[in-house]
Design an enzyme around this catalytic site. Structure first.
Site, PDB file in Angstrom:
ATOM      1  N   PRO A  18      -7.937 -10.312  14.086  1.00  0.00           N
ATOM      2  CA  PRO A  18      -7.397 -11.091  15.213  1.00  0.00           C
ATOM      3  C   PRO A  18      -8.509 -11.376  16.214  1.00  0.00           C
ATOM      4  O   PRO A  18      -9.226 -10.468  16.623  1.00  0.00           O
ATOM      5  CB  PRO A  18      -6.330 -10.170  15.799  1.00  0.00           C
ATOM      6  N   GLN A  71      -0.438  -9.536  16.220  1.00  0.00           N
ATOM      7  CA  GLN A  71      -1.049  -8.472  17.017  1.00  0.00           C
ATOM      8  C   GLN A  71      -0.502  -8.510  18.443  1.00  0.00           C
ATOM      9  O   GLN A  71      -0.488  -9.561  19.086  1.00  0.00           O
ATOM     10  CB  GLN A  71      -2.569  -8.568  17.079  1.00  0.00           C
ATOM     11  N   CYS A 101      -9.569  -3.821  22.033  1.00  0.00           N
ATOM     12  CA  CYS A 101     -10.202  -4.843  22.863  1.00  0.00           C
ATOM     13  C   CYS A 101     -10.732  -4.238  24.160  1.00  0.00           C
ATOM     14  O   CYS A 101      -9.995  -3.554  24.875  1.00  0.00           O
ATOM     15  CB  CYS A 101      -9.217  -5.962  23.176  1.00  0.00           C
ATOM     16  N   LYS A 140      -4.960  -1.227  15.315  1.00  0.00           N
ATOM     17  CA  LYS A 140      -6.382  -1.546  15.249  1.00  0.00           C
ATOM     18  C   LYS A 140      -7.059  -0.831  16.406  1.00  0.00           C
ATOM     19  O   LYS A 140      -6.672  -1.021  17.568  1.00  0.00           O
ATOM     20  CB  LYS A 140      -6.623  -3.049  15.342  1.00  0.00           C
ATOM     21  N   ASN A 212     -13.729  -2.118   9.886  1.00  0.00           N
ATOM     22  CA  ASN A 212     -13.953  -3.335  10.659  1.00  0.00           C
ATOM     23  C   ASN A 212     -15.235  -3.174  11.460  1.00  0.00           C
ATOM     24  O   ASN A 212     -15.586  -2.079  11.867  1.00  0.00           O
ATOM     25  CB  ASN A 212     -12.758  -3.586  11.591  1.00  0.00           C
ATOM     26  N   GLY A 213     -15.940  -4.300  11.660  1.00  0.00           N
ATOM     27  CA  GLY A 213     -17.128  -4.288  12.496  1.00  0.00           C
ATOM     28  C   GLY A 213     -18.403  -4.520  11.698  1.00  0.00           C
ATOM     29  O   GLY A 213     -18.780  -3.686  10.873  1.00  0.00           O
ATOM     30  N   GLY A 214     -19.050  -5.662  11.931  1.00  0.00           N
ATOM     31  CA  GLY A 214     -20.352  -5.908  11.343  1.00  0.00           C
ATOM     32  C   GLY A 214     -20.368  -6.300   9.879  1.00  0.00           C
ATOM     33  O   GLY A 214     -21.439  -6.479   9.310  1.00  0.00           O
ATOM     34  N   GLY A 235     -14.329 -10.311  10.896  1.00  0.00           N
ATOM     35  CA  GLY A 235     -14.049 -11.168  12.036  1.00  0.00           C
ATOM     36  C   GLY A 235     -14.919 -12.407  12.084  1.00  0.00           C
ATOM     37  O   GLY A 235     -14.642 -13.415  11.443  1.00  0.00           O
TER      38      GLY A 235
END
Length: 341
Positions: A18, A71, A101, A140, A212-214, A235
């Site tokens: 998201p 979300q 976030c 998340k 998640n991430g990178g 993402g």
């Protein structure tokens, strides 16, 4: 309900994260043409906007987007429960709580990454959402915030929230710094700790955990799955190079035998959607802004992107503008081939 058609633990092997201002309904429709299997997420919708503000239009989506998850952002259990109920009634197959976030606006509402400090409240929110909604409730999160020790905080957080009934988590493998870093910097500066997320899979084998991430390529996603992660959430790479990530995902990640589709065919498949959007009073650029990266890393990509960027805002812009962009891209590609480059 549409959600009953999907095994979300399978669909979540790959998901598109998201992203505020990016993963709107036009983006999701486009991404769905690229991959039939990948799980898609809405932008974050706040529970106050739905419950107190009555902004139910924020739940609008088309059946063609499924499987798609909503979300939510919020921190009041009763309000989140009502928002989750509304989301399930709107047809979403999953309701995801944002605990990741780091923006100031989100912090001021006492939700997002700041909730990593209060796993008890997150568990209460999730329990209320689960009781109110037939859709699966997921979370998340980050690995921690500020000066927290992720090695301690993350397993305690997961254990507490899983105890409330959550069976699936997407974990952004970075801390969030709530003071001193912008949201953009929080996506890049705190170091990634993939090993810690991998350890969580060993500690909680019954849970479905997505990394998640990178993650920047489909090969990276497959490597994480091969190491034992249940899923990977991508993402920015999925947004800026959508075909690189999604066009082969059904085959490489989900093992399905889909007919090969070219990027040009995807662009042409968007034309009926674009025509319907414009006929309903919409603007071309509201759709094509999400398509600018379709030909990323391909010959002629610059001509495609430039034509849409320079013309999509014009009063007479329409499906023909997209066709013109394809033609300019193809002409530039042919010129490169003729030159033997």
């Amino acid at each position: 309900m549409e959600k009953q058609r999907y095994n979300l633990h399978r669909q979540a092997r790959l998901s598109v994260a998201p992203m505020m201002d990016w993963t709107d309904r036009h983006c999701r429709y486009f991404h769905r043409l690229l991959s039939r299997e990948t799980l898609l997420y809405t932008e974050m919708v706040t529970s106050p906007a739905l419950v107190r503000g009555g902004a139910l239009h924020l739940l609008d989506h088309s059946p063609q987007e499924h499987p798609v998850a909503l979300q939510l952002g919020g921190s009041d259990p009763a309000e989140l429960a009502e928002a989750a109920r509304l989301g399930a009634e709107a047809g979403y197959c999953e309701i995801n709580l944002n605990v990741g976030c780091p923006s100031d606006r989100v912090q001021s509402g006492t939700f997002g990454a700041i909730l990593m400090r209060d796993p008890k409240l997150v568990a209460e929110c999730c329990a209320a959402m689960i009781a109110a909604s037939p859709a699966e409730v997921t979370v998340k999160c980050r690995i921690g915030v500020d000066d927290q020790d992720p090695d301690i905080v993350l397993p305690e957080f997961i254990a507490r929230v899983a105890g409330a009934g959550v069976g699936r988590f997407a974990i952004h493998a970075r801390k969030a710094w709530l003071q001193g870093l912008s949201p953009k910097e929080n996506r890049d500066i705190p170091p990634l700790d993939y090993d810690l997320v991998q350890q969580m899979k060993g500690m909680f084998p019954a849970l479905h955990l997505s990394l998640n991430g990178g993650v920047a390529t489909l090969a990276d996603a497959k490597a994480a799955l091969d190491r034992g992660m249940d899923g990977v959430m991508i993402g920015r790479a999925a947004y800026h190079q959508p075909a690189d990530i999604l066009l082969e995902a059904d085959h490489l990640i989900f093992g399905t035998r889909e007919q090969d589709r070219s990027r040009e065919e995807i662009a042409l498949a968007m034309l009926p959607y674009i025509e319907a959007h414009i006929a309903a009073g919409g603007k071309l650029g509201q759709v094509t802004r999400h398509m600018l990266g379709l030909f990323a890393n391909q010959p002629g990509a610059r001509h495609w992107k430039r034509h849409l960027s320079e013309n999509a805002h014009k009063p007479d812009a329409g499906a023909h503008t997209v066709v013109q962009a394809i033609e300019k891209m193809q002409a530039a590609r042919a010129q490169v081939q003729d030159c033997g480059l």
